[in-house]
Scaffold this active site. Structure first.
Site, PDB file in Angstrom:
ATOM      1  N   SER A 125     -78.581 104.050 -28.296  1.00 15.75           N
ATOM      2  CA  SER A 125     -77.810 102.811 -28.169  1.00 15.75           C
ATOM      3  C   SER A 125     -76.323 103.125 -28.124  1.00 15.75           C
ATOM      4  CB  SER A 125     -78.112 101.945 -29.395  1.00 15.75           C
ATOM      5  OG  SER A 125     -77.159 100.922 -29.515  1.00 15.75           O
ATOM      6  N   TYR A 149     -79.104 100.951 -39.026  1.00 17.55           N
ATOM      7  CA  TYR A 149     -79.774 100.996 -37.714  1.00 17.55           C
ATOM      8  C   TYR A 149     -79.107 102.044 -36.828  1.00 17.55           C
ATOM      9  CZ  TYR A 149     -80.640  99.851 -32.822  1.00 17.55           C
ATOM     10  OH  TYR A 149     -80.935  99.944 -31.490  1.00 17.55           O
ATOM     11  N   LYS A 153     -80.352 105.893 -35.109  1.00 17.50           N
ATOM     12  CA  LYS A 153     -80.232 106.375 -33.719  1.00 17.50           C
ATOM     13  C   LYS A 153     -79.518 107.720 -33.683  1.00 17.50           C
ATOM     14  CE  LYS A 153     -82.312 102.979 -31.709  1.00 17.50           C
ATOM     15  NZ  LYS A 153     -83.684 103.208 -31.266  1.00 17.50           N
ATOM     16  N   ASN A 198     -80.503  87.485 -32.798  1.00 19.09           N
ATOM     17  CA  ASN A 198     -79.346  88.279 -33.235  1.00 19.09           C
ATOM     18  C   ASN A 198     -78.368  88.512 -32.094  1.00 19.09           C
ATOM     19  OD1 ASN A 198     -80.189  89.018 -35.945  1.00 19.09           O
ATOM     20  ND2 ASN A 198     -81.842  90.121 -34.916  1.00 19.09           N
ATOM     21  N   LEU A 200     -76.437  87.814 -28.249  1.00 22.26           N
ATOM     22  CA  LEU A 200     -75.750  86.678 -27.626  1.00 22.26           C
ATOM     23  C   LEU A 200     -76.621  85.926 -26.603  1.00 22.26           C
ATOM     24  CD1 LEU A 200     -73.142  85.043 -27.146  1.00 22.26           C
ATOM     25  CD2 LEU A 200     -72.536  86.738 -25.396  1.00 22.26           C
TER      26      LEU A 200
END
Ligand code: NAD
Length: 338
Positions: A125, A149, A153, A198, A200
């Protein structure tokens, strides 16, 4: 060539399964439905016009993961989407995130070693870049994470680099996604968040369909053209095709890292206005104070993926909003729970 797609009934995985089948690959999906539903699998099969093999498997279990490989000795590559992904939840439940995301990856890598599978594509990510020092972001930018989180990653990226260093046969593609949005143009599969979204675009989609009253916009005083946060949104079908390109490009041992983004930044208000055009009515929103941890702007330099994967995103913001709305409009309550 059979590809094991972990998390293949989730949002990005389901679109990637279709792209892989389109490209002529055989697929095996493994998922435990912790954040997806059997209805997603039924729809994948309907869109694909075939029964797509599926294994109910919790990758946190080493025994279940090894059984998956023992029973499917034709697996030649793994695309690893399975993971928990809610940044806010990870702050409150870090152990859940470390347990799920790290254990599942370690079990897969151990099983791959045992069964002689050498190709691995990992869902990383843009969150690994933290608040970038300069824009657009290149793959060699400094890495900083601000949440458990994000740390999973980055830890998994580090694990992959170490494991590949020790295993001269391993081929790894680390794909750092920017902001995946939109849905399959059929309107049959898309993002189906549990509870309040969570992200947009799913939030806007639920305002547009009348499930939520208005969109809170956190901060309009950032150093961006309209003061709201700017992000690089990428159509999920472009992202799915990026995985097919990554798999094709994985021809030599080593670790290869690519940004998957468009290179264009859009503000929150750009997205609101584009969505209004797609759904045909106004999206009510209210400006709120900035949220801690949010950054002003983040968008990719997509040049390395263009050169190394011969891939680039082709769908624009209008398609992203149109396809998101099509899915939301056709499925106001998401997938059924059956
Ligand atoms: N959607 C985004 O904005 C985004 C951005 C960057 C990276 N990613 C990463 O891409 C991957 C896919 O994201 P997504 O948006 O499709 O998420 P998703 O939640 O829709 O899909 C993940 C899938 O993995 C499954 N899963 C989770 N833990 C599992 C386990 N232990 N065993 C078996 N299955 C398990 C879930 O049931 C779900 O179907 C994730 O790793 C995520 O962190 C997502």
């Amino acid at each position: 060539m059979r590809i094991l797609v972990t998390g293949g009934t989730g949002y990005i995985g389901s679109h990637t399964v279709l792209a892989l089948l389109d490209a002529g690959y055989d697929v095996l999906i493994a998922d435990n439905y912790v954040n997806s539903k059997p209805e997603a699998l039924r729809r994948i099969c309907k869109l694909a016009g075939q029964d797509v093999p599926f294994a109910l498997c919790d990758l946190r279990s080493e025994a279940e993961t090894f059984k998956l490989f023992a029973e499917n000795t034709d697996i030649e590559a793994v695309i690893h989407f399975a993971g928990l992904k809610a940044v806010g939840e990870s702050v409150h439940e870090p152990l859940l995130y470390f347990d799920n995301n790290l254990k599942s990856t370690l079990n897969l890598l151990k099983a791959m070693q045992e069964y002689g599978v050498h190709s691995f594509v990992f869902s990383s990510s843009a969150t690994v870049y933290g608040d970038p020092a300069s824009l657009p972001i290149r793959e060699d930018a400094a890495l900083h994470v601000a949440s458990p989180y994000g740390r999973t990653k980055l830890m998994i990226e580090d694990i992959l680099r170490d494991v590949a260093h020790a295993d001269p046969a391993l081929r790894v593609s680390i794909l750092r996604y920017f902001n995946p949005v939109g849905a399959h143009p059929s309107g049959m599969i898309g993002e189906d968040p549990n509870g309040i979204p969570n992200n947009l675009m799913p939030f806007i989609a639920q305002v547009a369909v009348g499930k939520l009253d208005y969109l809170p916009v956190y901060g309009d005083d950032y150093d961006t053209p309209d003061g709201t946060g700017v992000r690089d949104y990428i159509h999920v079908c472009d992202l799915a095709e990026g995985h097919v390109s990554a798999l094709k490009a994985l021809t030599a041992p080593g670790v290869y890292t690519f940004n998957l983004g468009t290179g264009h930044g859009y503000s929150v208000l750009d997205i609101v206005h584009a969505y209004e055009t797609a759904c045909g009515h106004a999206i009510p929103y209210a400006i709120k104070p900035r949220r801690s941890g949010d950054i002003a702007a983040c968008f990719a330099d997509p040049a390395h993926a263009r050169e190394g994967l011969h891939w680039e995103a082709t769908r624009g913001l209008a398609d992203m909003c149109k396809d998101s709305w099509n899915f939301q409009h056709n499925n106001p309550d998401g997938y059924s729970n059956d």
